[in-house]
Design an enzyme around this catalytic site. Sequence first.
Site, PDB file in Angstrom:
ATOM      1  N   ARG A  85       8.214  31.293   7.859  1.00 36.31           N
ATOM      2  CA  ARG A  85      10.138  31.800   7.122  1.00 36.31           C
ATOM      3  C   ARG A  85      10.924  32.366   7.671  1.00 36.31           C
ATOM      4  O   ARG A  85       9.949  33.736   8.585  1.00 36.31           O
ATOM      5  CB  ARG A  85       9.209  33.154   5.905  1.00 36.31           C
ATOM      6  CG  ARG A  85      10.078  33.608   5.589  1.00 36.31           C
ATOM      7  CD  ARG A  85      10.894  32.753   4.080  1.00 36.31           C
ATOM      8  NE  ARG A  85      11.523  34.125   3.526  1.00 36.31           N
ATOM      9  CZ  ARG A  85      13.117  34.603   3.729  1.00 36.31           C
ATOM     10  NH1 ARG A  85      13.966  33.353   4.743  1.00 36.31           N
ATOM     11  NH2 ARG A  85      13.078  35.434   2.907  1.00 36.31           N
ATOM     12  N   HIS A 135      14.770  37.111   9.084  1.00 35.57           N
ATOM     13  CA  HIS A 135      15.476  38.069   7.465  1.00 35.57           C
ATOM     14  C   HIS A 135      15.962  39.267   8.062  1.00 35.57           C
ATOM     15  O   HIS A 135      14.764  39.256   8.362  1.00 35.57           O
ATOM     16  CB  HIS A 135      15.121  36.690   6.613  1.00 35.57           C
ATOM     17  CG  HIS A 135      14.012  37.160   5.782  1.00 35.57           C
ATOM     18  ND1 HIS A 135      13.489  37.003   7.156  1.00 35.57           N
ATOM     19  CD2 HIS A 135      14.251  38.214   5.396  1.00 35.57           C
ATOM     20  CE1 HIS A 135      12.508  37.159   5.580  1.00 35.57           C
ATOM     21  NE2 HIS A 135      12.716  38.175   4.700  1.00 35.57           N
ATOM     22  N   HIS A 182      16.807  42.357   4.564  1.00 32.53           N
ATOM     23  CA  HIS A 182      16.851  42.447   3.146  1.00 32.53           C
ATOM     24  C   HIS A 182      17.361  43.754   2.438  1.00 32.53           C
ATOM     25  O   HIS A 182      17.165  44.651   3.265  1.00 32.53           O
ATOM     26  CB  HIS A 182      16.605  41.768   2.379  1.00 32.53           C
ATOM     27  CG  HIS A 182      14.815  41.526   2.374  1.00 32.53           C
ATOM     28  ND1 HIS A 182      14.451  42.619   2.727  1.00 32.53           N
ATOM     29  CD2 HIS A 182      13.872  40.832   2.722  1.00 32.53           C
ATOM     30  CE1 HIS A 182      13.201  42.378   3.046  1.00 32.53           C
ATOM     31  NE2 HIS A 182      12.942  41.182   2.950  1.00 32.53           N
ATOM     32  N   GLU A 220       9.591  45.651   2.133  1.00 27.02           N
ATOM     33  CA  GLU A 220       8.265  44.274   1.601  1.00 27.02           C
ATOM     34  C   GLU A 220       7.582  45.267   2.451  1.00 27.02           C
ATOM     35  O   GLU A 220       7.554  45.376   3.322  1.00 27.02           O
ATOM     36  CB  GLU A 220       9.279  43.222   2.611  1.00 27.02           C
ATOM     37  CG  GLU A 220       8.506  41.966   2.517  1.00 27.02           C
ATOM     38  CD  GLU A 220       8.784  41.377   3.196  1.00 27.02           C
ATOM     39  OE1 GLU A 220      10.732  40.703   3.241  1.00 27.02           O
ATOM     40  OE2 GLU A 220       7.849  40.525   4.110  1.00 27.02           O
ATOM     41  N   HIS A 241      12.804  40.547  10.340  1.00 25.29           N
ATOM     42  CA  HIS A 241      11.530  40.499  10.560  1.00 25.29           C
ATOM     43  C   HIS A 241      11.105  39.144  10.138  1.00 25.29           C
ATOM     44  O   HIS A 241      12.056  38.033  10.128  1.00 25.29           O
ATOM     45  CB  HIS A 241      10.583  40.934   9.612  1.00 25.29           C
ATOM     46  CG  HIS A 241      11.011  41.106   7.818  1.00 25.29           C
ATOM     47  ND1 HIS A 241      11.959  42.098   7.817  1.00 25.29           N
ATOM     48  CD2 HIS A 241      10.400  40.589   7.456  1.00 25.29           C
ATOM     49  CE1 HIS A 241      12.267  41.220   6.197  1.00 25.29           C
ATOM     50  NE2 HIS A 241      11.057  40.560   5.452  1.00 25.29           N
ATOM     51  N   GLU A 270      13.508  37.482  -3.442  1.00 25.63           N
ATOM     52  CA  GLU A 270      13.656  36.695  -2.149  1.00 25.63           C
ATOM     53  C   GLU A 270      14.457  35.435  -1.556  1.00 25.63           C
ATOM     54  O   GLU A 270      14.854  35.241  -0.772  1.00 25.63           O
ATOM     55  CB  GLU A 270      11.834  35.828  -2.465  1.00 25.63           C
ATOM     56  CG  GLU A 270      11.143  34.797  -1.434  1.00 25.63           C
ATOM     57  CD  GLU A 270      11.540  35.668   0.206  1.00 25.63           C
ATOM     58  OE1 GLU A 270      11.509  37.014  -0.084  1.00 25.63           O
ATOM     59  OE2 GLU A 270      11.289  35.026   1.158  1.00 25.63           O
TER      60      GLU A 270
HETATM   61 MN    MN Z   1      11.332  39.548   3.967  1.00 22.38          MN
END
Ligand code: MN
Length: 418
Positions: free
Chosen positions: A125, A128, A130, A134, A173, A196
């Site tokens: 993943r 990124h 945000h 999380e 992360h 997401e």
């Molecule tokens: Mn995340």
Amino acid sequence: MELVSRRNLLAVTAGGALVAAAAKAQAQSFGNPDLPPEGAASTAQDPASITDPGSQNPALASQFPSAQSPPSTDVGSMALPWASFNNAPKRIQGGGWARQVTQKDFSIAEEISGVNMRLTAGGIRELHWHLATEWAYMTYGNCRITVLDEQGRAYVADVKEGDLWYFPAGLPHSLQGLGPDGCEFVICFDDGKASEFNTLLLTDWMAHTPPHVLAKNFGIPAEQFSKIPLHDLYIFQGKLPGPLAADRQAVTSPLGAPPYPFTFSLGAMKPLRQTKGGEVRVADSSNFTVSKRIAAALVTVHPGGLRELHWHPNADEWQYWIKGKGRMTVFNTGPNAVTMDFNPGDIGYVKRAQGHYVENTGDTDLMVLEVFRSDRFEDVALSDWLSHTPPALVAQHLNLDTSTIRRIPNDKPLVMPD
Ligand code: MN
Ligand code: MN
């Protein structure tokens, strides 16, 4: 007055059955408190009342016995406390997939949105960040996480089934599935609207920065960046990383490590409470220090057991049903009460301060995650309240003997039997 109307009814009806049904329909009773009475038990004289000759989807209907035939104690028009990942569309790419249930899909879920993600062994993943905090619970396999804190201190760790991670809002992360078979997990964001599929991605920013700015920023000739992806990766198949110790060595900062771990072993910790009915493990900022915005309880209910009648004074509850099957009833002023059935992969939601309980309706252990947007797990149990209120006072409310009241558990079992 009732007698009069009953006599009138007798005069105009041919048979007695209908009259008896009408008379019965007037009666409130223990376990069926409303007028007119509700539930299939109220229709014994009139079996056609519970037939359903219209369109059917038996496979789906059979999953929801409590909606098909609610208990007679259910009443009112509460919002459905049920949603599911099982029918959430998957975004599938090489390396894994993700699906989510946000407030857009589940209107009462105001404080938390949920994501379910699978990464293959080596699946990444992408790096990124945000706006939302999380928090995640590992449901399967092994995963390596990386995060950089606000002071530039790096953290790398491997997590396994039952473990948590926590990334404060805005911190960058990444996640990567490890051997032998990658991982699966559930993410909670501390905002029901958080998506997401709307995160700030490394590849997006690099591709949308002029090459000469990249050159100046990194002190590296622009040509060196000529092969960066022009579209984001989001999830992609990568190579398995080396040993954890090597990755930790590679990210060492002169500032040292962050003061608190960003991961926690919830599944492996000693239960906060263990009874004949089940057990409860809690992770909040009191033991998982970094987790200032999310508190969680991992609840196991054995067959026949009950997560006792309770409510949470400080936050809404978002649930992930991990395994087994059960039924939850939610109560609110009105009165309102609604009962819904849950299966693995389903999501439950209970507004702050609304009473609720969970019954294990299967023949295996039920595991449910209770997640709260709060720094602390707080729970008020009905049994705890009644056993710590003067018995004579409780007795006058419920027409109980004080000797009966003294039998109510006074040590907050959380899961019954105690
Ligand atoms: Mn995340
Ligand atoms: Mn609860």
